[in-house]
Design a protein around this motif. Sequence first.
Motif, PDB file in Angstrom:
ATOM      1  N   ILE A 142     -11.385 -12.882 -24.923  1.00  0.00           N
ATOM      2  CA  ILE A 142     -11.352 -12.810 -26.194  1.00  0.00           C
ATOM      3  C   ILE A 142     -10.319 -13.865 -26.772  1.00  0.00           C
ATOM      4  O   ILE A 142     -10.114 -14.263 -27.894  1.00  0.00           O
ATOM      5  CB  ILE A 142     -10.314 -11.342 -26.584  1.00  0.00           C
ATOM      6  N   ASP A 143      -9.594 -14.748 -25.932  1.00  0.00           N
ATOM      7  CA  ASP A 143      -8.849 -15.674 -26.218  1.00  0.00           C
ATOM      8  C   ASP A 143      -9.204 -16.607 -27.364  1.00  0.00           C
ATOM      9  O   ASP A 143      -8.413 -17.198 -28.092  1.00  0.00           O
ATOM     10  CB  ASP A 143      -8.305 -16.799 -24.859  1.00  0.00           C
ATOM     11  N   GLN A 144     -10.502 -17.165 -27.275  1.00  0.00           N
ATOM     12  CA  GLN A 144     -11.151 -18.129 -28.199  1.00  0.00           C
ATOM     13  C   GLN A 144     -11.017 -17.526 -29.581  1.00  0.00           C
ATOM     14  O   GLN A 144     -11.081 -18.291 -30.821  1.00  0.00           O
ATOM     15  CB  GLN A 144     -12.452 -18.411 -27.687  1.00  0.00           C
ATOM     16  N   ILE A 145     -10.907 -16.273 -29.662  1.00  0.00           N
ATOM     17  CA  ILE A 145     -10.726 -16.105 -31.386  1.00  0.00           C
ATOM     18  C   ILE A 145      -9.632 -15.435 -31.755  1.00  0.00           C
ATOM     19  O   ILE A 145      -9.536 -14.655 -32.828  1.00  0.00           O
ATOM     20  CB  ILE A 145     -12.275 -14.819 -31.349  1.00  0.00           C
ATOM     21  N   LEU A 146      -8.502 -15.452 -30.960  1.00  0.00           N
ATOM     22  CA  LEU A 146      -7.360 -15.100 -31.418  1.00  0.00           C
ATOM     23  C   LEU A 146      -6.654 -16.052 -31.856  1.00  0.00           C
ATOM     24  O   LEU A 146      -6.802 -17.424 -31.514  1.00  0.00           O
ATOM     25  CB  LEU A 146      -6.538 -14.573 -30.009  1.00  0.00           C
ATOM     26  N   THR A 147      -5.720 -15.779 -32.829  1.00  0.00           N
ATOM     27  CA  THR A 147      -4.917 -16.719 -33.487  1.00  0.00           C
ATOM     28  C   THR A 147      -3.699 -17.225 -32.302  1.00  0.00           C
ATOM     29  O   THR A 147      -3.348 -16.803 -31.528  1.00  0.00           O
ATOM     30  CB  THR A 147      -4.327 -16.509 -34.886  1.00  0.00           C
ATOM     31  N   LYS A 148      -3.096 -18.331 -32.887  1.00  0.00           N
ATOM     32  CA  LYS A 148      -1.855 -18.653 -32.019  1.00  0.00           C
ATOM     33  C   LYS A 148      -0.724 -17.635 -32.091  1.00  0.00           C
ATOM     34  O   LYS A 148      -0.081 -17.258 -30.963  1.00  0.00           O
ATOM     35  CB  LYS A 148      -1.040 -19.916 -32.463  1.00  0.00           C
ATOM     36  N   GLU A 149      -0.618 -16.968 -33.021  1.00  0.00           N
ATOM     37  CA  GLU A 149       0.281 -15.968 -33.435  1.00  0.00           C
ATOM     38  C   GLU A 149      -0.037 -14.825 -32.556  1.00  0.00           C
ATOM     39  O   GLU A 149       0.957 -13.908 -31.913  1.00  0.00           O
ATOM     40  CB  GLU A 149       0.551 -15.427 -34.917  1.00  0.00           C
ATOM     41  N   GLU A 150      -1.234 -14.285 -32.270  1.00  0.00           N
ATOM     42  CA  GLU A 150      -1.846 -13.146 -31.703  1.00  0.00           C
ATOM     43  C   GLU A 150      -1.572 -13.571 -30.214  1.00  0.00           C
ATOM     44  O   GLU A 150      -0.974 -12.852 -29.446  1.00  0.00           O
ATOM     45  CB  GLU A 150      -3.337 -13.049 -31.975  1.00  0.00           C
ATOM     46  N   LEU A 151      -1.681 -14.806 -29.655  1.00  0.00           N
ATOM     47  CA  LEU A 151      -1.484 -15.193 -28.254  1.00  0.00           C
ATOM     48  C   LEU A 151      -0.036 -15.109 -28.189  1.00  0.00           C
ATOM     49  O   LEU A 151       0.190 -14.634 -26.864  1.00  0.00           O
ATOM     50  CB  LEU A 151      -2.008 -16.568 -28.179  1.00  0.00           C
ATOM     51  N   THR A 152       0.739 -15.350 -28.951  1.00  0.00           N
ATOM     52  CA  THR A 152       2.271 -15.401 -28.695  1.00  0.00           C
ATOM     53  C   THR A 152       2.627 -13.923 -28.658  1.00  0.00           C
ATOM     54  O   THR A 152       3.437 -13.585 -27.823  1.00  0.00           O
ATOM     55  CB  THR A 152       3.090 -15.901 -30.006  1.00  0.00           C
ATOM     56  N   LEU A 153       2.105 -13.124 -29.661  1.00  0.00           N
ATOM     57  CA  LEU A 153       2.375 -11.581 -29.555  1.00  0.00           C
ATOM     58  C   LEU A 153       1.943 -11.063 -28.260  1.00  0.00           C
ATOM     59  O   LEU A 153       2.897 -10.103 -27.802  1.00  0.00           O
ATOM     60  CB  LEU A 153       1.534 -11.015 -30.622  1.00  0.00           C
ATOM     61  N   ARG A 154       0.743 -11.658 -27.585  1.00  0.00           N
ATOM     62  CA  ARG A 154       0.369 -10.796 -26.513  1.00  0.00           C
ATOM     63  C   ARG A 154       1.474 -11.199 -25.462  1.00  0.00           C
ATOM     64  O   ARG A 154       1.872 -10.126 -24.516  1.00  0.00           O
ATOM     65  CB  ARG A 154      -1.124 -11.334 -25.962  1.00  0.00           C
ATOM     66  N   GLU A 155       1.925 -12.379 -25.349  1.00  0.00           N
ATOM     67  CA  GLU A 155       2.717 -12.628 -24.404  1.00  0.00           C
ATOM     68  C   GLU A 155       4.256 -11.690 -24.510  1.00  0.00           C
ATOM     69  O   GLU A 155       4.801 -11.255 -23.462  1.00  0.00           O
ATOM     70  CB  GLU A 155       3.305 -14.042 -24.344  1.00  0.00           C
ATOM     71  N   LYS A 156       4.691 -11.621 -25.707  1.00  0.00           N
ATOM     72  CA  LYS A 156       5.796 -10.608 -26.032  1.00  0.00           C
ATOM     73  C   LYS A 156       5.482  -9.343 -25.564  1.00  0.00           C
ATOM     74  O   LYS A 156       6.468  -8.596 -24.830  1.00  0.00           O
ATOM     75  CB  LYS A 156       6.146 -10.770 -27.500  1.00  0.00           C
ATOM     76  N   VAL A 157       4.073  -8.800 -25.918  1.00  0.00           N
ATOM     77  CA  VAL A 157       3.975  -7.581 -25.325  1.00  0.00           C
ATOM     78  C   VAL A 157       3.952  -7.236 -24.028  1.00  0.00           C
ATOM     79  O   VAL A 157       4.448  -6.499 -23.115  1.00  0.00           O
ATOM     80  CB  VAL A 157       2.899  -6.914 -26.173  1.00  0.00           C
ATOM     81  N   GLN A 158       3.297  -8.341 -23.244  1.00  0.00           N
ATOM     82  CA  GLN A 158       3.050  -8.267 -21.945  1.00  0.00           C
ATOM     83  C   GLN A 158       4.565  -8.351 -21.276  1.00  0.00           C
ATOM     84  O   GLN A 158       4.772  -7.810 -20.060  1.00  0.00           O
ATOM     85  CB  GLN A 158       2.335  -9.628 -21.328  1.00  0.00           C
ATOM     86  N   ASP A 159       5.613  -9.008 -21.560  1.00  0.00           N
ATOM     87  CA  ASP A 159       6.865  -8.909 -21.286  1.00  0.00           C
ATOM     88  C   ASP A 159       7.573  -7.508 -21.533  1.00  0.00           C
ATOM     89  O   ASP A 159       8.196  -7.141 -20.236  1.00  0.00           O
ATOM     90  CB  ASP A 159       7.638 -10.102 -21.986  1.00  0.00           C
ATOM     91  N   PHE A 160       7.129  -7.046 -22.573  1.00  0.00           N
ATOM     92  CA  PHE A 160       7.843  -5.564 -22.549  1.00  0.00           C
ATOM     93  C   PHE A 160       7.233  -4.749 -21.420  1.00  0.00           C
ATOM     94  O   PHE A 160       8.074  -3.951 -21.070  1.00  0.00           O
ATOM     95  CB  PHE A 160       7.484  -4.973 -24.169  1.00  0.00           C
TER      96      PHE A 160
END
Length: 418
Positions: free
Chosen positions: A3-21
């Motif tokens: 799904i990475d190809q259709i995510l925005t930069k903001e969504e990719l950053t959000l995913r990293e934040k949630v993964q860290d949580f």
Amino acid sequence: MSIDQILTKEELTLREKVQDFVKWVPRQLLLDMDSDKVKYPKEFIREAGKRNLLGLRFDKKWGGAGMPWTSEMVALEEVGILGTSLGCLYSLFSIVGEAIHVFGTEEQKERFLIPMLKGEIGVAEGLTEPRGGSDFFAATTKAVRKGDMFYLSGQKRFVVGAEGADLILVYAKVEGIDDAKKAMTAFLVERGPGVEVEHVYGLMGTRGGGTGRLVFKDAAVPLKNVLGGEAGIGNGTRVFHQMMVPERLTSAGGAVGMARGAFEVAARYADKRKAFGRKIRSFEAVSAKVSDSLTLLDASRAINYMAAKTADAPVSAGQIRQVVSEAKKFSTESAWKVVNHAMQIMGGIGYTNVYPVEKMLRDIRLITIWTGTNEIMDLVIQHEFYKAFLTQKQKSRDIEPDAEGAELPDEKIYNDDE
């Protein structure tokens, strides 16, 4: 991830934040919840609030992130890896928050939405009753008005957070209004006198969230706690229909994470485990289950993304209901297939608590039932389809006349009267 190809930069950053949580969540908390040693994990909610991960779709004015539904689906998949209980508790801030954000007064948003999104108060939703599950309007909880106070009597079952939530969104019928749909009203009930937990359920999975039956015994609820204020009296039906969007989309998003977690455990196992001198992932039966699981996960993400985009689009409520129900049905049923594939790949060891797959199987079994069973999703999907299909103008080619025998009217008889 596909799904990475259709995510925005903001969504990719959000995913990293949630993964860290998600990595922060203590292993012992998960074990204690599954063994029913924890009734309500307040530290999980507080930490999510501190990291600004609650209420992602809501206005920044109230503490949200102002993100679209697609962003929330990204977060839900990651939280879903933790299992159904924590995924549900996380989703409740989106669900109850939706009601307050859309229908609440400014004062209600100040009093409730802001502290909710900070993780300072826990929330729950009182929807299902012993006599009213899928039949929402069969609910019997009633509200009697006396001046600027309502007194609620009745009960709600299967309430996640019954044991620990500070604020409960409760649907009840206002006495004196005969039409059930017009009588239904949504109340913001604060835990206090008259609100009692009479039973905490022993669950097959999804444990540790304090799921129980709440009984309201003339629980006093001030008029200012009617969702929407005085104008909200009788507005519960509208609230309910709106709430089914976050109810079902959060289930769909979390389902992908739950299934992905189980699949990844099995995929690693298949690369390590050897039989007959070969890694078992090289065997056709195992590789077929791996490929089937990957396809189901990607298809679920695709339908979830489509439903999320539709939920934010200026389209009819019926169209949103249809695609959201499709996403909930497909993603939860796919998750059930994937977790069963994972257990089959692992064989007997997958059935033990040496690996978390057995726990995920117990958890995932619930998600095809809650927020409207998948059989109810079938009814909603076909109903909304026909409502639009039979009234819309044909834009694409109608292929019915292309059959060789299309002009044989005597062969096209549809009922006994013709």
